[in-house]
Scaffold this motif. Structure first.
Motif, mmCIF file in Angstrom:
data_model
loop_
_atom_site.group_PDB
_atom_site.id
_atom_site.type_symbol
_atom_site.label_atom_id
_atom_site.label_comp_id
_atom_site.label_asym_id
_atom_site.label_seq_id
_atom_site.Cartn_x
_atom_site.Cartn_y
_atom_site.Cartn_z
ATOM 1 N N PRO A 179 2.721 2.684 9.779
ATOM 2 C CA PRO A 179 3.309 2.291 8.497
ATOM 3 C C PRO A 179 4.751 1.807 8.668
ATOM 4 N N ASP A 230 -0.711 -0.536 13.798
ATOM 5 C CA ASP A 230 -1.249 0.229 12.657
ATOM 6 C C ASP A 230 -0.334 1.354 12.184
ATOM 7 N N THR A 237 -1.664 -5.666 6.186
ATOM 8 C CA THR A 237 -1.676 -4.685 5.106
ATOM 9 C C THR A 237 -2.813 -3.683 5.296
ATOM 10 N N HIS A 238 -2.530 -2.454 4.906
ATOM 11 C CA HIS A 238 -3.543 -1.395 4.909
ATOM 12 C C HIS A 238 -3.393 -0.628 3.602
ATOM 13 N N ARG A 239 -4.436 -0.701 2.783
ATOM 14 C CA ARG A 239 -4.397 -0.077 1.459
ATOM 15 C C ARG A 239 -3.189 -0.556 0.658
ATOM 16 N N GLY A 240 -2.906 -1.832 0.787
ATOM 17 C CA GLY A 240 -1.850 -2.448 0.001
ATOM 18 C C GLY A 240 -0.447 -2.267 0.538
ATOM 19 N N LEU A 241 -0.293 -1.609 1.688
ATOM 20 C CA LEU A 241 1.027 -1.356 2.254
ATOM 21 C C LEU A 241 1.138 -1.997 3.639
#
Length: 411
Positions: free
Chosen positions: A338, A336, A360-364
């Protein structure tokens, strides 16, 4: 052709990338996929080891060919279910996939087929293990009989470490140590005909200088300038074709790719393991060099027409892949976090990034597994490919990540 690729790693991103460049592929899907396959295919949330779920998805999407990436769906019988539903499938049935699912079964097949490999003993008790270790002596080689994601093998001079690893497994194979460079060779097969791909070399240990624990693989390269140009033909003749013939004789024909892990000993190539699928990360460099459209080769395996396929064409030059691993890998990885720098990495000439353990997390993109990214460098020779791979890898930013700095350094 409408194609569904099962899996979520760097190998599957490499398969998706090759198929996306194939003019015969009109629709491309991946299940479950990762943050990288999302850009080239339609990802689907799915357990790829669930035969009924895979068949239902393939039917709903009118899939013409299912390509199975990892080993777990194979040993769970996904290929069997797909074929029973009347859908073409690249990957062996459950019975044939036991060549990876059980080291003891693989040794039995090799013995019947006369395939050169290390002397070995299958051990079901600590007494059996002690006797086998006494027989073969150090370095000790102890292999978990079942699937272990590339991390079930211990090679050590430490007798206690060898016995401790055996105690952690239900059943093990203890075998003679083979000395020599290791090579991976993939061969496509429709159950009769065998077509080899380019030999590659991967790097199993976690750290530079082949130090640290085994991993699923920390990098790879192809071609192998130090290997005989006749190596692939010799391995097909002495190892892969006899193995495919023996499986067919047992009425468990093998359809898909057979991955032979080899040691090039003074007496010739010897098998250290068979895998029932494309290797990871070797696939990333082998497919990079492939000029022949991939879907036609996979379909020919599935329908039994590999003998009629023209000779495979390869791009000149070389490819090197460097695996960027999460903090603490190959232990329980930190996830998790970035990921940054992918676009900058792909600005390096001849380099690109394949996603492995990402989501992906919030599109990233964020890290989602142990081996997070595969940075591929290409060029007219290995030195150029290696320089580009490491220049690109140096632009990736992931907290606590690490990678080996010696991939292909001695090639």
């Amino acid at each position: 052709m409408r194609v569904l690729v099962l899996g979520s790693g760097g190998r599957e991103h490499a398969l998706i990338r090759s198929l996306a460049q194939d003019p015969d592929v009109i629709a491309l899907h991946c299940a479950p996929g990762n943050a990288g396959t999302f850009a080239m295919a339609d990802n689907h949330v799915l357990d790829p080891t669930d035969p009924l779920a895979v068949v239902e998805l393939a039917q709903r999407l009118s899939i013409g060919l299912v390509v199975i990436g990892p080993e777990l769906p194979l040993v769970h019988g996904v290929a069997d279910a797909v074929r029973r539903a009347g859908i073409l499938c690249f990957g062996p049935d459950q019975a044939a996939a036991e060549i990876e699912g059980s080291k003891a079964f693989a040794k039995e097949i090799m013995a019947e087929a006369g395939v050169p490999t290390a002397a070995a003993r299958v051990c079901d008790s600590s007494g059996d293990v002690r006797d086998a270790l006494d027989e073969f002596g150090p370095p000790y080689v102890v292999k978990d009989d079942g699937l272990a994601a590339g991390k079930g093998v211990v090679v050590t001079e430490d007798r206690e470490a060898a016995e401790r690893h055996a105690d952690e497994c239900d059943r093990v194979v203890v075998e003679q140590y083979l000395d020599g460079p290791e090579v991976s060779l993939f061969a496509l097969t429709d159950g009769s005909t065998v077509v080899p791909l380019l030999p590659a070399q991967d790097f199993k240990r976690a750290y530079d200088g082949d130090e640290g624990p085994n991993t699923g693989g920390m990098g790879a390269y192809t071609p192998l300038p130090w290997a005989s140009p006749d190596l692939a033909a010799e391995v097909v003749r002495t190892i892969i074709q006899p193995t495919i013939d023996e499986l067919r004789r047992r009425e468990t024909p093998y359809v898909g790719v057979l991955y032979a892990g080899l040691v090039l000993t003074a007496d010739g190539p010897r098998v250290i393991e068979f895998n029932a699928r494309f290797g990871d990360p070797e696939t990333q460099v082998v497919l990079d060099r492939l000029a022949t459209p991939l879907s036609g080769l996979l379909e020919a395996c599935a329908v039994g027409s590999l003998a009629s396929v023209p000779p495979i064409e390869w791009r000149p030059g070389a490819a090197v892949t460097v695996v960027i691993a999460a903090e603490n890998y190959p232990g329980a990885p930190k996830t998790d976090d970035p990921i940054a720098g992918i676009e900058e990495a792909e600005q390096v000439e001849g380099a690109y990034v394949l996603h492995a353990g990402t989501k992906t997390h919030r599109g990233l993109p964020v890290s989602g597994g142990g081996r997070v990214l595969n940075v591929v460098g290409t060029g007219p020779d290995l030195a150029t490919a290696r320089t580009r791979a490491y220049e690109a890898a140096g632009r990736i930013r992931l907290r606590g990540s690490h990678y080996r700095t010696d991939i292909a350094a001695r090639a």
